[in-house]
Scaffold this active site. Structure first.
Site, short mmCIF file in Angstrom:
data_model
loop_
_atom_site.label_atom_id
_atom_site.label_comp_id
_atom_site.label_asym_id
_atom_site.label_seq_id
_atom_site.Cartn_x
_atom_site.Cartn_y
_atom_site.Cartn_z
N SER A 221 0.81 -1.21 0.00
CA SER A 221 0.00 0.00 0.00
C SER A 221 0.84 1.26 0.00
O SER A 221 0.32 2.36 -0.18
CB SER A 221 -0.91 0.02 1.24
OG SER A 221 -0.13 0.02 2.42
N HIS B 60 -2.63 -3.51 -5.66
CA HIS B 60 -3.04 -3.01 -4.35
C HIS B 60 -4.55 -3.13 -4.19
O HIS B 60 -5.33 -2.37 -4.77
CB HIS B 60 -2.60 -1.56 -4.18
CG HIS B 60 -2.97 -0.98 -2.85
ND1 HIS B 60 -3.20 0.36 -2.67
CD2 HIS B 60 -3.16 -1.57 -1.64
CE1 HIS B 60 -3.52 0.58 -1.39
NE2 HIS B 60 -3.50 -0.57 -0.77
N GLU C 193 -5.56 -0.96 -7.38
CA GLU C 193 -4.57 -0.10 -8.02
C GLU C 193 -3.51 -1.01 -8.65
O GLU C 193 -2.85 -1.77 -7.94
CB GLU C 193 -3.91 0.84 -7.01
CG GLU C 193 -4.84 1.91 -6.46
CD GLU C 193 -4.16 2.82 -5.44
OE1 GLU C 193 -4.41 4.03 -5.46
OE2 GLU C 193 -3.37 2.30 -4.61
N ASN D 109 -3.89 6.85 -1.38
CA ASN D 109 -3.24 7.34 -0.17
C ASN D 109 -2.62 8.72 -0.35
O ASN D 109 -2.39 9.43 0.63
CB ASN D 109 -2.18 6.35 0.31
CG ASN D 109 -2.78 5.21 1.10
OD1 ASN D 109 -3.84 5.35 1.71
ND2 ASN D 109 -2.13 4.06 1.08
#
Length: 517
Positions: free
Chosen positions: A123, A144, A156, A194
């Protein structure tokens, strides 16, 4: 590029929540799956839990009993990495440690065939760094998933510098075949979600630190006006402040201390105090038996104004004031039309007028600044909403010069239209507007830097963190011009590079376009 055939074996390494979830999805999609962990008892438990989950899904009608039994039969535990030799795809879901991941993939290269795709569920770690030193770094890709894997649609697909485009395309197609919503991303700090999500937490923390309102009120405004499933403070409590703060720190450091990602001293204090959120029984809210329910501040009922007028400036705020005007009309107001007044920045802006109050959509200035620029002391600002036709709450602020009677008239106006009204202190940009502007700014910067496409960033934020609308789609809805104005005014207000306008926003504004046709 085609997805991997269901005849292909998928190996998953790591039997924790993420690894077990990936194994569950792959087996349900028709693949024979081998699950490995250094703890054999953890593998046994994961396999048993997945089998139970299939049966529950069958009971709920989401798969047939035959499909549940077939999927269970396709799952098997592996006693060693050597059993992965026939895998076409190996997905690693182990500890977030670069050295450990590198060692694992180096060992796997000696086991699997040269055509096997190696994928990391990392991540936060650079996919480029994980692949460095491998004999065939081009076959390693990030894959991900988001927790819980069976429920969250986003994957992802992350390409490092060495990743072969065909490998990334195959993984993308395979994730889609598994029922996911995959997006391509370049290996940069935070990838898409993120990175782009940082302002959602950062702006809320700054609002709280500046005394704009309490956590419960800011959360309620982001939920009930902004349409977010959870407010930022309850979400940080759920994630855990140690984890959320650590991710912010890592992104900040990875971008060489770019002020846009500056961590919050307030959140650092939460971590220092051990107030980590739900898991600690205390974060911004208290948890456990007998804990008080957080209640947002809601203004007391005020009288309905007798008269309302509306200054028209078509399209100046993406038309959001026009939607609000229709809601006021549905509440029984018949707004008289008047020309739009100067907004103090050499332009005009739509405004509502009642009992002396001039009521504007936030443009990133404080109400006090705007009152001085407009030479109208009784200035009130309202915050952005996802949909003014259905929103149940709105945030207002007023200039320090504003009379109590004028502010109360504005409150009564929104209450008459069915809004619960929360007053925020006079901070620039209010809550939803500054959050959305910063999310759109970060999304545009990610696209500008080639991390992903405009479509991908919007899909990622909706499917990965359940945003009600993609940040760039939201910029289109509000108007790119208005978003740029908000950011410029925030930058002037704070004097910080944190609010600098992303080049792609400026470019899109210059051509008078949108991010999505």
């Amino acid at each position: 590029m085609n997805a991997l055939s269901t005849d292909s074996v998928v190996a998953v390494i790591g039997s924790g929540a993420m690894g077990a979830g990936i194994a569950q999805v792959a087996a349900a999609s028709g693949h024979r799956v081998k699950l490995y962990d250094t703890r054999p008892e953890a593998v046994a438990k994961a396999l048993a839990d997945i089998a139970k989950m299939y049966l529950k899904l069958a009971e709920k009608g989401r798969m047939t009993a035959a499909e549940a039994h077939a999927a269970t039969a396709r799952l098997q535990g592996a006693a060693s990495l050597a059993e992965m030799a026939d895998a076409a795809l190996v997905v690693e879901a182990i500890v977030e440690n670069l050295a450990v991941k590198r060692a694992l993939f180096a060992e796997l290269e000696g086991v699997v065939g040269d055509d096997c795709i190696l994928a990391s569920n990392t991540s936060s770690i650079s996919v480029t760094a994980i692949a460095a030193g491998l004999r065939l770094p081009q076959r390693l890709v990030g894959m991900h998933f988001f927790n819980p894997v069976p429920l969250m649609a986003l994957v992802e697909v992350i390409s490092g510098l060495a990743t072969d485009a065909a490998v990334a395309a195959t993984v993308h197609a395979t994730a889609a075949a598994w029922g996911k919503s995959p997006v391509h991303a370049k290996s940069t700090p935070g990838f898409i979600v993120n990175r782009v999500a940082r302002p959602f937490y950062a702006e809320a923390l700054r609002l709280l630190n500046e005394g704009a309102g309490d956590a419960a009120t800011i959360d309620a405004v982001l939920r009930e006006a902004g349409g977010f499933r959870m407010g930022p403070f309850e979400l940080m409590d759920l994630i855990g402040h140690d984890i959320n703060f650590s991710v912010t720190q890592s992104v900040f450091q990875a971008y060489f201390n770019d002020p846009r990602f500056t961590p919050s001293v307030l959140q650092q204090e939460m971590v220092n105090a051990g107030f980590l959120g739900r898991k600690a029984g205390r974060g911004f809210y208290q948890y456990g038996e007998g804990a008080p329910a957080p209640l947002p501040h809601t203004e007391a009922p005020q009288a309905k104004p007798e008269f309302l007028s509306y200054s028209v400036a078509a399209g100046a705020d993406g038309g959001v004031s026009d939607v609000l005007a229709r809601r006021f009309a549905a509440a029984g107001f018949e707004p008289a039309r008047r020309p739009a007044a100067p907004d103090g920045q050499g332009d005009t802006a739509p405004a509502f007028h009642c009992n002396g109050a001039a009521i504007y959509l936030s443009d990133g200035r404080s109400a006090t600044e705007r009152a001085r620029a407009n030479q109208h002391p009784d200035t009130v600002l309202f915050d952005l909403a996802l949909d003014y036709a259905t929103a149940t709450r709105v945030a207002l602020s007023c200039a320090d010069q504003c009379s109590p009677a004028a502010y109360q008239a504005a409150v009564g106006l929104f209450q008459a239209a069915g809004f619960a009204v929360s007053r925020l202190d006079d901070v620039a940009g209010l809550a939803v507007m500054r959050s959305v502007a910063m999310l759109a700014n970060e999304a545009a910067d990610a696209v500008n830097q080639g991390v992903c496409s405009a479509a991908a960033v919007d899909i990622a934020m909706q499917k990965g963190v359940n945003y009600p609308r993609g940040p760039l789609a939201w910029a289109d809805a509000v108007g790119v011009a208005h978003i740029v104005t908000v950011l410029q005014n925030l930058a002037d207000y704070y004097g910080e590079d944190r609010y600098r306008v992303a080049p792609l926003l400026r470019r899109t504004l210059a051509k008078g376009g949108k991010f999505h046709a």
